[in-house]
Design a protein around this motif. Structure first.
Motif, PDB file in Angstrom:
ATOM      1  N   LYS A   1     -24.086 -25.931  19.079  1.00  0.00           N
ATOM      2  CA  LYS A   1     -24.451 -26.278  20.452  1.00  0.00           C
ATOM      3  C   LYS A   1     -25.073 -27.669  20.546  1.00  0.00           C
ATOM      4  O   LYS A   1     -25.113 -28.254  21.622  1.00  0.00           O
ATOM      5  CB  LYS A   1     -25.417 -25.231  21.019  1.00  0.00           C
ATOM      6  CG  LYS A   1     -24.747 -23.896  21.245  1.00  0.00           C
ATOM      7  CD  LYS A   1     -25.718 -22.857  21.728  1.00  0.00           C
ATOM      8  CE  LYS A   1     -25.008 -21.519  21.906  1.00  0.00           C
ATOM      9  NZ  LYS A   1     -25.941 -20.435  22.236  1.00  0.00           N
ATOM     10  N   LEU A   2     -25.533 -28.197  19.426  1.00  0.00           N
ATOM     11  CA  LEU A   2     -26.148 -29.518  19.387  1.00  0.00           C
ATOM     12  C   LEU A   2     -25.125 -30.627  19.171  1.00  0.00           C
ATOM     13  O   LEU A   2     -25.363 -31.787  19.501  1.00  0.00           O
ATOM     14  CB  LEU A   2     -27.198 -29.545  18.272  1.00  0.00           C
ATOM     15  CG  LEU A   2     -28.202 -30.665  18.213  1.00  0.00           C
ATOM     16  CD1 LEU A   2     -28.981 -30.777  19.514  1.00  0.00           C
ATOM     17  CD2 LEU A   2     -29.151 -30.439  17.052  1.00  0.00           C
TER      18      LEU A   2
ATOM     19  N   ASP B   1     -27.222 -35.734  32.247  1.00  0.00           N
ATOM     20  CA  ASP B   1     -27.669 -34.426  32.739  1.00  0.00           C
ATOM     21  C   ASP B   1     -27.036 -33.300  31.927  1.00  0.00           C
ATOM     22  O   ASP B   1     -27.660 -32.263  31.700  1.00  0.00           O
ATOM     23  CB  ASP B   1     -27.357 -34.254  34.233  1.00  0.00           C
ATOM     24  CG  ASP B   1     -25.877 -34.337  34.551  1.00  0.00           C
ATOM     25  OD1 ASP B   1     -25.330 -33.366  35.099  1.00  0.00           O
ATOM     26  OD2 ASP B   1     -25.271 -35.383  34.262  1.00  0.00           O
ATOM     27  N   VAL B   2     -25.807 -33.494  31.446  1.00  0.00           N
ATOM     28  CA  VAL B   2     -25.144 -32.473  30.637  1.00  0.00           C
ATOM     29  C   VAL B   2     -25.857 -32.340  29.289  1.00  0.00           C
ATOM     30  O   VAL B   2     -26.044 -31.236  28.783  1.00  0.00           O
ATOM     31  CB  VAL B   2     -23.645 -32.804  30.458  1.00  0.00           C
ATOM     32  CG1 VAL B   2     -22.980 -31.850  29.492  1.00  0.00           C
ATOM     33  CG2 VAL B   2     -22.948 -32.777  31.801  1.00  0.00           C
ATOM     34  N   VAL B   3     -26.274 -33.472  28.738  1.00  0.00           N
ATOM     35  CA  VAL B   3     -27.053 -33.444  27.495  1.00  0.00           C
ATOM     36  C   VAL B   3     -28.337 -32.657  27.727  1.00  0.00           C
ATOM     37  O   VAL B   3     -28.678 -31.753  26.964  1.00  0.00           O
ATOM     38  CB  VAL B   3     -27.369 -34.874  27.006  1.00  0.00           C
ATOM     39  CG1 VAL B   3     -28.360 -34.851  25.859  1.00  0.00           C
ATOM     40  CG2 VAL B   3     -26.089 -35.590  26.605  1.00  0.00           C
ATOM     41  N   LYS B   4     -29.042 -32.995  28.793  1.00  0.00           N
ATOM     42  CA  LYS B   4     -30.301 -32.320  29.113  1.00  0.00           C
ATOM     43  C   LYS B   4     -30.088 -30.822  29.298  1.00  0.00           C
ATOM     44  O   LYS B   4     -30.838 -29.999  28.761  1.00  0.00           O
ATOM     45  CB  LYS B   4     -30.918 -32.920  30.379  1.00  0.00           C
ATOM     46  CG  LYS B   4     -32.200 -32.254  30.803  1.00  0.00           C
ATOM     47  CD  LYS B   4     -32.699 -32.839  32.112  1.00  0.00           C
ATOM     48  CE  LYS B   4     -33.852 -32.040  32.656  1.00  0.00           C
ATOM     49  NZ  LYS B   4     -34.155 -32.392  34.038  1.00  0.00           N
ATOM     50  N   THR B   5     -29.050 -30.438  30.037  1.00  0.00           N
ATOM     51  CA  THR B   5     -28.753 -29.020  30.286  1.00  0.00           C
ATOM     52  C   THR B   5     -28.451 -28.280  28.984  1.00  0.00           C
ATOM     53  O   THR B   5     -28.954 -27.180  28.753  1.00  0.00           O
ATOM     54  CB  THR B   5     -27.563 -28.883  31.257  1.00  0.00           C
ATOM     55  OG1 THR B   5     -27.912 -29.517  32.486  1.00  0.00           O
ATOM     56  CG2 THR B   5     -27.210 -27.427  31.509  1.00  0.00           C
ATOM     57  N   ASN B   6     -27.648 -28.890  28.108  1.00  0.00           N
ATOM     58  CA  ASN B   6     -27.307 -28.245  26.835  1.00  0.00           C
ATOM     59  C   ASN B   6     -28.530 -28.084  25.942  1.00  0.00           C
ATOM     60  O   ASN B   6     -28.675 -27.079  25.256  1.00  0.00           O
ATOM     61  CB  ASN B   6     -26.210 -29.025  26.113  1.00  0.00           C
ATOM     62  CG  ASN B   6     -24.863 -28.846  26.767  1.00  0.00           C
ATOM     63  OD1 ASN B   6     -24.640 -27.915  27.529  1.00  0.00           O
ATOM     64  ND2 ASN B   6     -23.953 -29.757  26.495  1.00  0.00           N
ATOM     65  N   ILE B   7     -29.407 -29.063  25.949  1.00  0.00           N
ATOM     66  CA  ILE B   7     -30.631 -28.978  25.145  1.00  0.00           C
ATOM     67  C   ILE B   7     -31.561 -27.924  25.742  1.00  0.00           C
ATOM     68  O   ILE B   7     -32.192 -27.153  25.005  1.00  0.00           O
ATOM     69  CB  ILE B   7     -31.330 -30.355  25.044  1.00  0.00           C
ATOM     70  CG1 ILE B   7     -30.417 -31.375  24.356  1.00  0.00           C
ATOM     71  CG2 ILE B   7     -32.675 -30.241  24.348  1.00  0.00           C
ATOM     72  CD1 ILE B   7     -29.948 -31.007  22.975  1.00  0.00           C
ATOM     73  N   GLN B   8     -31.644 -27.849  27.068  1.00  0.00           N
ATOM     74  CA  GLN B   8     -32.483 -26.830  27.706  1.00  0.00           C
ATOM     75  C   GLN B   8     -31.977 -25.425  27.409  1.00  0.00           C
ATOM     76  O   GLN B   8     -32.775 -24.495  27.290  1.00  0.00           O
ATOM     77  CB  GLN B   8     -32.546 -27.062  29.220  1.00  0.00           C
ATOM     78  CG  GLN B   8     -33.453 -28.210  29.602  1.00  0.00           C
ATOM     79  CD  GLN B   8     -33.470 -28.477  31.100  1.00  0.00           C
ATOM     80  OE1 GLN B   8     -32.497 -28.241  31.806  1.00  0.00           O
ATOM     81  NE2 GLN B   8     -34.592 -28.985  31.574  1.00  0.00           N
TER      82      GLN B   8
ATOM     83  N   VAL C   1     -35.136 -45.000  22.204  1.00  0.00           N
ATOM     84  CA  VAL C   1     -35.377 -43.861  21.323  1.00  0.00           C
ATOM     85  C   VAL C   1     -35.246 -42.594  22.160  1.00  0.00           C
ATOM     86  O   VAL C   1     -35.946 -42.430  23.159  1.00  0.00           O
ATOM     87  CB  VAL C   1     -36.789 -43.912  20.686  1.00  0.00           C
ATOM     88  CG1 VAL C   1     -37.014 -42.697  19.798  1.00  0.00           C
ATOM     89  CG2 VAL C   1     -36.991 -45.200  19.917  1.00  0.00           C
ATOM     90  N   LEU C   2     -34.326 -41.717  21.772  1.00  0.00           N
ATOM     91  CA  LEU C   2     -34.173 -40.410  22.409  1.00  0.00           C
ATOM     92  C   LEU C   2     -34.643 -39.366  21.416  1.00  0.00           C
ATOM     93  O   LEU C   2     -34.190 -39.350  20.271  1.00  0.00           O
ATOM     94  CB  LEU C   2     -32.716 -40.158  22.778  1.00  0.00           C
ATOM     95  CG  LEU C   2     -32.262 -41.025  23.941  1.00  0.00           C
ATOM     96  CD1 LEU C   2     -31.160 -41.933  23.523  1.00  0.00           C
ATOM     97  CD2 LEU C   2     -31.865 -40.146  25.075  1.00  0.00           C
ATOM     98  N   THR C   3     -35.552 -38.515  21.864  1.00  0.00           N
ATOM     99  CA  THR C   3     -36.102 -37.473  21.004  1.00  0.00           C
ATOM    100  C   THR C   3     -35.735 -36.112  21.571  1.00  0.00           C
ATOM    101  O   THR C   3     -36.002 -35.822  22.734  1.00  0.00           O
ATOM    102  CB  THR C   3     -37.634 -37.602  20.905  1.00  0.00           C
ATOM    103  OG1 THR C   3     -37.959 -38.920  20.474  1.00  0.00           O
ATOM    104  CG2 THR C   3     -38.208 -36.594  19.927  1.00  0.00           C
ATOM    105  N   ILE C   4     -35.124 -35.299  20.737  1.00  0.00           N
ATOM    106  CA  ILE C   4     -34.779 -33.922  21.105  1.00  0.00           C
ATOM    107  C   ILE C   4     -35.674 -33.011  20.275  1.00  0.00           C
ATOM    108  O   ILE C   4     -35.658 -33.075  19.044  1.00  0.00           O
ATOM    109  CB  ILE C   4     -33.300 -33.619  20.800  1.00  0.00           C
ATOM    110  CG1 ILE C   4     -32.387 -34.553  21.587  1.00  0.00           C
ATOM    111  CG2 ILE C   4     -32.988 -32.152  21.083  1.00  0.00           C
ATOM    112  CD1 ILE C   4     -30.939 -34.473  21.167  1.00  0.00           C
TER     113      ILE C   4
END
Length: 175
Positions: free
Chosen positions: A28-29, A136-143, A160-163
Motif C-alpha cells: 500500500k506504500l 491528495d491521493v498520497v495523503k489519502t493512501n497514507i491515512q 522534505v516529505l515525512t511519512i
C-alpha cells in the motif's frame, strides 16, 4: 529530451533498506512512494544550468530513508531541488478560492494546501509526475494506513516529505 535528462541526472540514495515492513503495508506504500519520487524529480530538481547557477552540483539528489521511531516506521524523502514555490501555491489557492487574497499563511500552512484534493500548481500534465493525480491521493493512501504526511520546504534548498506510520494492523491484535 527533458525526460531523458531527468532519468540520467539524479542520484537516488536509499537508506534503511533493512527495515522490516509488513507486506500489506509495503504494497500500500508503493504507489504513494512512487508518486512522491516522481514529484521530487519533476517538481523539485532543477536543470543542470539552473543548479550550477544556484551554486549546487549539476546532478540532483534524492534521499529515501526508512527508519523505526518507537513502534512506528518513518519514511523520509528529501530532495535538494528548488523547494516549494510558496507564491505560486498562494496564487493557486486564491484562484481556487481556498484562501482570501489578504489572508496571511505560514510556509507550513501553504505546504499543507498541496495535499488538498485536485490542488496543483501545474497548468499542464507532464510526462513524469502529471497524470492527473495529486498529492491528495498520497495523503489519502497514507491515512488509510493510519499514517500522516508532513512537508517541509525551503526555497532554493529542497523539500522534505515525512511519512509516519504506526504499527501495522496485523501486529496490533497480537499485542
Amino acid at each position: 529530451e527533458y525526460l531523458s535528462y531527468l532519468m540520467t541526472s539524479e542520484s537516488l540514495v536509499i537508506a534503511g533498506g533493512d527495515i522490516q515492513v509488513d507486506g500489506d503495508v509495503l504494497n500500500k506504500l508503493a504507489d504513494p512512494l512512487l508518486h512522491l519520487l516522481r514529484n521530487a524529480v519533476d517538481h523539485g530538481i532543477e536543470l543542470p544550468g539552473d543548479r550550477t547557477a544556484a551554486g549546487k552540483p549539476a546532478e540532483g539528489r534524492i534521499d529515501l530513508n526508512f527508519s523505526r521511531q518507537g513502534s512506528g516506521i518513518v519514511v523520509v524523502i528529501r530532495d535538494d531541488g528548488k523547494g516549494l514555490d510558496y507564491e505560486r501555491i498562494r496564487a493557486k489557492a486564491i484562484e481556487r478560492e481556498l484562501i482570501h487574497a489578504g489572508q496571511q499563511l505560514t510556509h507550513a500552512e501553504l505546504a499543507r494546501l498541496v495535499l488538498l484534493p485536485g490542488f496543483s500548481t501545474r497548468d499542464e500534465v507532464s510526462e513524469i509526475s502529471g497524470r492527473g493525480v495529486g498529492m491528495d491521493v498520497v495523503k489519502t493512501n497514507i491515512q488509510k494506513l493510519n499514517g500522516v504526511v508532513n512537508i517541509h520546504s525551503e526555497p532554493g534548498k529542497g523539500t522534505v516529505l515525512t511519512i509516519s506510520l504506526p504499527l501495522t494492523l496485523a501486529i496490533l491484535p497480537v499485542l
